[in-house]
Design an enzyme around this catalytic site. Structure first.
Site, PDB file in Angstrom:
ATOM      1  N   HIS A 126      65.237  -6.626  30.321  1.00 33.22           N
ATOM      2  CA  HIS A 126      66.300  -6.773  31.157  1.00 33.22           C
ATOM      3  C   HIS A 126      67.244  -5.969  29.973  1.00 33.22           C
ATOM      4  O   HIS A 126      68.236  -5.532  31.200  1.00 33.22           O
ATOM      5  CB  HIS A 126      66.487  -8.079  30.718  1.00 33.22           C
ATOM      6  N   HIS A 139      59.482  -8.435  26.693  1.00 34.29           N
ATOM      7  CA  HIS A 139      59.550  -8.779  28.309  1.00 34.29           C
ATOM      8  C   HIS A 139      61.867  -8.335  28.503  1.00 34.29           C
ATOM      9  O   HIS A 139      62.464  -7.842  29.106  1.00 34.29           O
ATOM     10  CB  HIS A 139      59.418  -9.604  28.924  1.00 34.29           C
ATOM     11  N   GLU A 140      62.109  -9.443  28.007  1.00 31.70           N
ATOM     12  CA  GLU A 140      63.655  -9.876  27.831  1.00 31.70           C
ATOM     13  C   GLU A 140      64.853  -8.229  27.755  1.00 31.70           C
ATOM     14  O   GLU A 140      65.998  -8.049  27.636  1.00 31.70           O
ATOM     15  CB  GLU A 140      64.118 -10.800  27.282  1.00 31.70           C
TER      16      GLU A 140
END
Length: 448
Positions: free
Chosen positions: A26, A22-23
Site C-alpha cells: 500500500h 502487505h502494508e
C-alpha cells in the site's frame, strides 16, 4: 518442546513479515501517487518502537496480528471542514451527530478523517486521486501477499522439490511378520519375505513388473498388491545391468482406508479388511524438482481453494462451533485462527522427520497463510481492502455515467456513510475469530 516453540516463533515472524510486505504494497504506490502517509505500523495496540522519516512515522506495535498505513483524506471532508475552509457556509453541525448510535459512529469517522486534512484545497489526499490510482493502492497489499506466496511455492516446488517415491528399492524385509503383532524383529517361525526369496536387493531400480513397465513405485506396488499368490517376473537394474527375478507376493490382511487414510467401517461399525499382495520392499524417497511454473500454478490453485472456504466462512465457522461443543472431529480443510496455524507450525517443526521435510512444511504453511491474506482482503466489504476497491469502483462508475450523459462531475463517494456496515462486519469477524480460537485451543486440527 523447544522445537515446537521454535516453530510457533517462526510462524509469528513469518506472519509479521507478510503483514509488513502487505502494508508496503500500500505504502509504495501511495507515496508514488503523492498521498501524504502519516504512519506505517506493523501490529496493533501500544507502540513498541517508532521512528519518523520525513512525514511518515514507521514503527512496530505490541500485537503483530495486523498492520496499517495512515493516509490523508481516505474520505471526502465533512461539511464542517468544507464550511471552515470556505467551501460551504453555515448550516453545518459540529461535535457528535444526532440520530443515535450509528449516526454518532459516522460523525466520529468523519472527525477522524478530517484530522488528516490540512485544508479543503489539499491535493495530497487519497479521495482526490483518479479511480485507477486508488485501486492500485488498495490492491497493492493483497497482491504483495499473492506474490510472496508465489515465491514461497516456487522455492518449495522448484527449489526443494516434491517428495516422491522412486522406483529404487531402499530396503528389503527379511521376513513376513504376522499381522496383529507388535514385533519388529523376525522370529524363526516367520516366513521369508517374497522379495528376499526372489533375490532383490537394496539399490535395485525396478524397471518392470509382470511385463508392465513402471515409472513410479506406486505403479509397481499396485501390481504387487493385486497379485497375492501369483508369480510375477520383476525386472530390475543393478549396477547398470538388467536382472530378472521371480516374485510371488504373499497374501496379507490389511484394513480398507479411504482417500484420507482413515479406516472404512461397515454398517455395524466393524473395520473392513482386504487381502493384498505383500513383497517386503521399501521404496527410496527423493525430492523431485518441478518446473518453474509449478509455483505460480500451485498458488492460483490455492487461491481457488481458499476462496471456496472464505465464501462459506459463516457456515464453516458454525460447523466448527458445533464440533467444539459436541467434540466431533473438525474438518481438516476448514478455517483456522492464528492459534491453529501456530499449533500446526509447532507440529511441523517438532515432527520426527528430516530437517528438509520440516523446512518444506514451514514454507508450505507460510505460503498458504499468504494466500489466505490475499483472498480474505479481497472480500468487497469495508474495512477490508476489497471494500475500499469497491468504493473506488462505484465512484468511477458514477463519474463515467455523468460523463456519458454530459452531467457535472458527481461528488466523491462518502464511504463514512458505510461505517455502520463496517461496524457489523468487524463485530462478525471478531465473533468468528473468537470461535476459531476457542476451537483451535480445545478441539485443534492436528497434522498427525
Amino acid at each position: 518442546m523447544i522445537a515446537f516453540v521454535v516453530g510457533v516463533v517462526l510462524l509469528v515472524v513469518g506472519l509479521a513479515a507478510s503483514i509488513a510486505l502487505h502494508e508496503l504494497g500500500h505504502l509504495i504506490p501511495a507515496k508514488k501517487f503523492g498521498v501524504r502517509v502519516g504512519q506505517y505500523m506493523i501490529g496493533f495496540g501500544p507502540t513498541l518502537w517508532s521512528r519518523r522519516r520525513g512525514e511518515t512515522e514507521y514503527g512496530f506495535k505490541a500485537i503483530p496480528l495486523g498492520g496499517y498505513i495512515s493516509m490523508a483524506g481516505m474520505y471526502p471532508p465533512s461539511p464542517a471542514v468544507a464550511a471552515r475552509t470556505g467551501a460551504a457556509t453555515g448550516g453545518h453541525r459540529t461535535g457528535r451527530a444526532g440520530g443515535g448510535f450509528f449516526a454518532t459512529m459516522v460523525q466520529d469517522a468523519r472527525t477522524a478523517n478530517d484530522e488528516t486534512l490540512l485544508s479543503e484545497e489539499d491535493d495530497r489526499v487519497f479521495y482526490k486521486l483518479p479511480v485507477w490510482q486508488r485501486i492500485v493502492i488498495m490492491l497493492g497489499g493483497p497482491v504483495m501477499n499473492l506474490l510472496l506466496a508465489i515465491v514461497l511455492f516456487a522455492i518449495l516446488l522448484s527449489g526443494i522439490g516434491v517428495q516422491t517415491a522412486t522406483t529404487t528399492i531402499q530396503s528389503v524385509s527379511d521376513c513376513v511378520i504376522p499381522a496383529g503383532t507388535d514385533r519388529t524383529e523376525c522370529a524363526a517361525s516367520d516366513p521369508v519375505a517374497p522379495a528376499k526369496a526372489a533375490g532383490l536387493e537394496a539399490g535395485d531400480v525396478i524397471v518392470s513388473v509382470d511385463g508392465t513397465g513402471v515409472d513410479t513405485f506406486a505403479e509397481a506396488s499396485a501390481i504387487i498388491r493385486e497379485s497375492p499368490g501369483r508369480t510375477l517376473i520383476v525386472v530390475v537394474e543393478r549396477d547398470g545391468v538388467a536382472h530378472s527375478a521371480s516374485l510371488t507376493p504373499v497374501a496379507v490382511t490389511q484394513p480398507v482406508v479411504d482417500e484420507l487414510g482413515k479406516p472404512v467401517v461397515d454398517e455395524n461399525g466393524t473395520p473392513e479388511t482386504q487381502q493384498v499382495g505383500f513383497a517386503g520392499i521399501r521404496q527410496e524417497v527423493d525430492y523431485l524438482r518441478q518446473p518453474i511454473w509449478a509455483g505460480p500454478q500451485a498458488a492460483f490453485q490455492n487461491v481457488g481453494a481458499v476462496a471456496g472456504v472464505v465464501w462459506q466462512m459463516p457456515v464453516k465457522v458454525w460447523q466448527t462451533g458445533v464440533s467444539l461443543v459436541t467434540g466431533e472431529e473438525r474438518d481438516p480443510n476448514g478455517p483456522l485462527s492464528v492459534v491453529g496455524a501456530g499449533v500446526l507450525a509447532g507440529e511441523v517443526a517438532s515432527a520426527d522427520a528430516p530437517v528438509l521435510n520440516r523446512v518444506a512444511g514451514m514454507l508450505s504453511l507460510l505460503a498458504s497463510l499468504n494466500i489466505a491474506l490475499f483472498v480474505f482482503n479481497m472480500v468487497p466489504l469495508l474495512p477490508l481492502d476489497g471494500g475500499h476497491i469497491a468504493v473506488a469502483l462505484w465512484d468511477g462508475i458514477k463519474r463515467a455515467w455523468a460523463k456519458l450523459f454530459h452531467r457535472p462531475p458527481p461528488k466523491p463517494v462518502d464511504a463514512t456513510k458505510l461505517v455502520p456496515v463496517t461496524f457489523v462486519v468487524v463485530i462478525a469477524l471478531i465473533a468468528m475469530g473468537a470461535v476459531l480460537i476457542l476451537a483451535d485451543i480445545f478441539n485443534p486440527v492436528s497434522l498427525f
